[in-house]
Every structure is written in C-alpha cells, then in structure tokens.
Scaffold this motif. Sequence first.
Motif, PDB file in Angstrom:
ATOM      1  N   GLY A 541       0.817  -1.193   0.000  1.00 20.76           N
ATOM      2  CA  GLY A 541       0.000   0.000   0.000  1.00 20.76           C
ATOM      3  C   GLY A 541       0.857   1.252   0.000  1.00 20.76           C
ATOM      4  O   GLY A 541       2.090   1.194   0.072  1.00 20.76           O
ATOM      5  N   ASP A 542       0.207   2.401  -0.091  1.00 20.18           N
ATOM      6  CA  ASP A 542       0.922   3.676  -0.131  1.00 20.18           C
ATOM      7  C   ASP A 542       0.628   4.468   1.134  1.00 20.18           C
ATOM      8  O   ASP A 542      -0.537   4.722   1.477  1.00 20.18           O
ATOM      9  CB  ASP A 542       0.486   4.501  -1.346  1.00 20.18           C
ATOM     10  N   GLU A 565      -6.975   8.248  -9.382  1.00 21.74           N
ATOM     11  CA  GLU A 565      -6.928   6.809  -9.171  1.00 21.74           C
ATOM     12  C   GLU A 565      -8.354   6.252  -9.126  1.00 21.74           C
ATOM     13  O   GLU A 565      -9.330   6.983  -9.013  1.00 21.74           O
ATOM     14  CB  GLU A 565      -6.209   6.485  -7.855  1.00 21.74           C
ATOM     15  N   HIS A 621      -8.991   5.119  -0.728  1.00 25.06           N
ATOM     16  CA  HIS A 621      -7.962   6.111  -0.420  1.00 25.06           C
ATOM     17  C   HIS A 621      -8.464   7.003   0.703  1.00 25.06           C
ATOM     18  O   HIS A 621      -9.651   7.351   0.753  1.00 25.06           O
ATOM     19  CB  HIS A 621      -7.649   6.965  -1.653  1.00 25.06           C
ATOM     20  N   THR A 653      -6.130   1.113   0.136  1.00 29.58           N
ATOM     21  CA  THR A 653      -5.036   1.183  -0.829  1.00 29.58           C
ATOM     22  C   THR A 653      -3.984   2.211  -0.435  1.00 29.58           C
ATOM     23  O   THR A 653      -2.791   1.913  -0.420  1.00 29.58           O
ATOM     24  CB  THR A 653      -5.581   1.527  -2.230  1.00 29.58           C
ATOM     25  N   SER A 654      -4.410   3.433  -0.109  1.00 30.66           N
ATOM     26  CA  SER A 654      -3.432   4.471   0.198  1.00 30.66           C
ATOM     27  C   SER A 654      -3.932   5.378   1.308  1.00 30.66           C
ATOM     28  O   SER A 654      -5.134   5.605   1.458  1.00 30.66           O
ATOM     29  CB  SER A 654      -3.110   5.303  -1.051  1.00 30.66           C
TER      30      SER A 654
END
Length: 670
Positions: A541-542, A565, A621, A653-654
């Motif tokens: 992940g970010d 995204e 996100h 995800t982020s």
Amino acid sequence: MSERQHLADSRAALRRMREHTATLKAIGGDHVSTEHLKQALFRRMKALEDDPTVPLFFGRLDYDTALGAEHDERLYIGRRHVSSEAGGEPMVIDWRAPVSLPFYQARPGQPMQVRLRRRFGFQHGELTAYEDEELTQTAAEAASDILESEIERPRTGPMRDIVATIQPEQDTIVRTDLKRSVCVQGAPGTGKTAVGLHRAAFLLYAFRDQLARSGVLVVGPNDSFLSYIADVLPALGEIDATQATVVSLVTKATGTEIRALDVVPAALIKGDARMAQVIRRAVWDHIGSAGESLVVPRGSHQWRVGAYLIDEAVAAIRERGVRYDAGRAMLPQRLAHQVLLRMEAGGDSPDDRVQNAVARSRPVKAYADAIWPAVDGKKLIFRLLTDADYLAGCAEGILTPEEQQTIMIKKPGRSAGSAKWSLADVVLIDEANDVLNRTPSLGHVILDEAQDLSAMQLRAVGRRASTGSVTVLGDLAQATTPWATSSWQESLTHLGKADATIEELVAGFRVPGSVIEFAARLLPSIAPALTPPHSVRRSRGDLAIQQTASPLQAMLDATRRMLDEEGTIGVIVADDDVGRVRKVLEKAGIRYDLLGEDAQIFDSRVDLVPASLAKGLEFDHVVLLEPAAIVAGEADKVTGLRRLYVCLTRAVTSLAVVHADELPDQLMAA
C-alpha cells in the motif's frame, strides 16, 4: 470457453427460475394465508434478481470418488442456488451449502474429497481468468493472484459482500451453529463486519424455518454505518434481516424522542449496570401489603379472605419470577380462587365461570389494584430522575448520594410527556418497560461496534435476544466512548451471553501493511493486551506523511491526486474542522458527500468524514487531516488516540496524513 458458456447458461436458468416464480398465483385457504403466500413469493422474486455486474459463481470444486466422494462431480460455487430447467440439476451451488465447505476449508494434503479447486476472475460480471489448485498435493499453499485481486479491488460505493474471499478462520465463525453465541475481537481490516453479515446470511439459509418465525436483527453504531452495509445481505439473496441502531431500537420501543444530551459524568452513571437494580427496586416496591381482609359480596353472602392469605398469594406470584404486569394480571384470579374456596366450604359448587366473574368484579379488581398498582415505565424514570427523595429511597446502597445528585435532570419539565430525554434516559425507560413486560426476543442478533456500548445499552440489545443467540463484533482498541467496555467477558455478561465463545481475528485482508504497521504504533498505549494485527497482502500500500504550513492546501492536493486513481476517497477530519474543510472542497469544485448530514451518502467518490463517524467504514484512499486535532477532540488522551487509530485504519489502498501540528509521540517512534 466452456466456463463462459456455463456462466451464460446459468444466467439463463436463473432468469427462467424468476420468470416461473412470477407466474405463480398466491391462493391461500383464507385472507391471512393468501397474504403470507404473497410475501413468500415476493421474497423469492427478490432473491432471484440477477445483477449482471456480479458473477453468478466464483469457484468450482471437482469432487473425486478416489478421495471418498460419493460421485465424480463438478460443482460451481456462487452466491445463490441455480438449477437447470431439465431435471432440476444444480448449475450453481449456494456458498452456504455443506458441499461448498471445501471451497473455503480444504488445503493441499487435506482435500476434503475434492481433487481440484478453481477460482474465477471477473470484470464487470464477465469471466476473465481462472486459477487451479490441486488439493491432493502436499506442497505449500500457493498465493492466489485472483484472491488477492478480489480483496484489493477498488470500491465504488457502499460495502459489498466478501463471499468469494472468505478465509478459513472467517468461515469457521460464519458457520457456527445458531445455538452458539460468538464474540469476534477483530483488528481493523480483518473483516469482522463482513463476517457478521455473512453469518446472518448463513443462518438465514441453514435455519430458515426457525428464523423466519423469530427474526434476525443487525445492530450498527449509526445510520451512516447502516447505509454503508445495507446492500450486503440483499446481494446474497437475503432480505429478511432488519437493521437498526441502539437509538432507533429504544426510541421506537418506548415511543420516546431523544432531545437532550447528557454530560459525561451523568451518562456514565446512567449507563452503569447498577441502574438496572435501582429500576427493578423502584418497580417492585410499588407492591404493598394487605392491610385488611378482602370482602366480596355475592348474592346474599359476603365472602371474606384474610390479609395474610392475600400476602401469601402475592408472594407466590413473585416467586414465579414473572414480569410485573404479568403478576398484576394474575393477582385477581388468585384472589378469586380464595373466594371460591370459601364458597365451596359453604356448600356451593362454583365453576371456572364463577371464578372469572369474581376476578372481574369491582371489589376484587379494586383490591388488587391497590396492592399491585399499574406502573408506567416513562413516568417511573421521570420520577426517579426528578424526585431526589424518591431516588434516594430506590438507590440506597446502590448509588452514592453524589452519584444520585449527578443523574438528576436539572430542568425536567412538568411531566414525563414534556421532558427532554437523553439517549441514556431512554435506555432506562426501555429497561423499566422490560421489568414491567418481557421484551420480545429475536432468533439472532448481530451487534457491531459493540465495544462502544454502555452496560445498560448492552442490556437493551441483550434482552432482544434473550431466547436467541448473538454475534458480537468489535475491537477494544477502537473503543472511543467514556463508557466503553473494558473486556469482552464483561460485555457478554451484560448481554446475558456470558458463555459465548470469544474469537480473535488479527490477519488484515483490507488494510495494507504499511498503514496497519503505522497505526499499530498506538496499540501499546490504547490496548496493550491485544495481539498486534498484521497484513497478509503482498501489496504494502501507499503511506505518505506530510508536515506542512498549509495543511488545507496539502489536503486538497492529495484529494485531487487520488481522484486520478480508481476507487472511493475518504477525507477524515476532526469534527471541529468539518466546516472549514467543506469551504475548501466547495471552493475547489470537488463534489463530495458529508457523512452524518447528506441523505444520499456514498453517491460521490469523495466523502467528507467527521472523525466521530469513521468507525466501521472503509475507503480505497484516505486523506487524514491533523491527527493531533483528532486526538484533542476527545475527553482524554487515550480515547483520542483510539479515535486516531480508527481513522488511520480506514484505508484499503493508500493513506495520506497531512499535518501542521506535531504528530503524537507514539507515531513518531522509529
């Protein structure tokens, strides 16, 4: 090509099943039976609805007689059962059926009579890939790209089912027998909410007849959360479960509107389990003693029942453990029985009709009402919270004088009808009503985010499953109310399910490793006894952490980047910062929904989320603004850090953390 053809044939078969159901006529023996049949056909039609964007099946099992199976057969596993028109052969097997169990539980070297397990990959309802796993081999289990892709697939709105990705430890909880209550301590991203909802779907499948009569209820923390999960059970073909919050449960049951907010010290005491003792004493202390004999004139005679016999009758009723109003209804019959005994001793031969007439007579009813008077739950709580002397008498030895003074309503109004009630007050009214009359029990209750409920709120939920079972979901590390539970065993005791099994989920399937490890730095300060969670995803992940003198602009820039995204975006901010963040988003022309205010939430890709409403939600996100402000927004630091832990773990995800003020020391650790 053959698998795509089977998908097309299965959809055609499902369509024929629905068309056939539509042709059926509801004709019962009477009006009630006809309406019941209409409802059954309606539910059947809803269950057979097809969503072309969702695959009808996601797996295949090849059973092998060489492994002990009765037949060599190929079974496709999906969200609902689909049978062929010719002969009714199953084309898709419901994931809840016993023969589907190996899809979730079989392992290499432990094939459960299955030679091969196949997983299918889909895009927009179309089959795009598959993976095969030979279960007869003893090699280590290989990672599944399709499974991981499905887990990490971006969201486009509210929560969806995880039926294709249920893991063995989750499946074991889902399939627990209806008779057993289960408590799931689940770290963020472990799927505890999904497990609870899929358990509801499983129970409605495996115990349909029983639960059709007794019902299934899902209790969530707030309306935003219920909107988020609302589509999961219908997607699995189940529409019979109802959803509610603790607020909606007690306000509907008591007919009372919440128009006040307690200060924390008062809410803590009102939420304490000792209040149940105070209320019980207040209700039952209404019963008096017989000061004089009962005299019942009938015909030319007067029949007399001694006071001591009446006191014995009252004591006998109370020893039966009935509710207050049930005992009150029984007393006139007990008194009438004593009158009949005297009539028989005098030479009469009275029957049941005479006893009923005596029980309904004015002298008997008036005497019973004087000894066992009617009680109104709302008026009782009003008196307790407004009459200091009355509260002192009922709470003696239970609450201290200081505690009694703390819970007194300062501006009560002139009557119970005009009083401004808080949530804690309404829960007390619900408790009083249950002492008066037993609350109807459901067959099963799913209680999510249970760690935040007070003892009295837990009792309110528990009595709605007094003869049923519960699935309790939560995370002690995410407890953010002043009255939050200190242990699951304590909560289960208040629910009346002290013998429930406690399961712990620590494998994170949704929150990526970099995010969960960053958030877990808070655990030693907020829940040191819990096992730290870990992510099982290969993707880390970010995680981006940015300290800047212009945090609002950085928040806006991060949101714009995330819009490029795929997936949903949650902008999580301290409750006090919602107003200024709204202005920034609106000035920038970014369309968003505000959780807790907008009627149609999850319609926009961007959701503005007050920190107090983030619990239980997930976004692909997340932009998190000013962690220090989120911590400072709570009554104490530990609660603030728990709130921050919740907010940090909403990303799939982020996660972008934007701040001007220094981060809490726990997050600054190396």
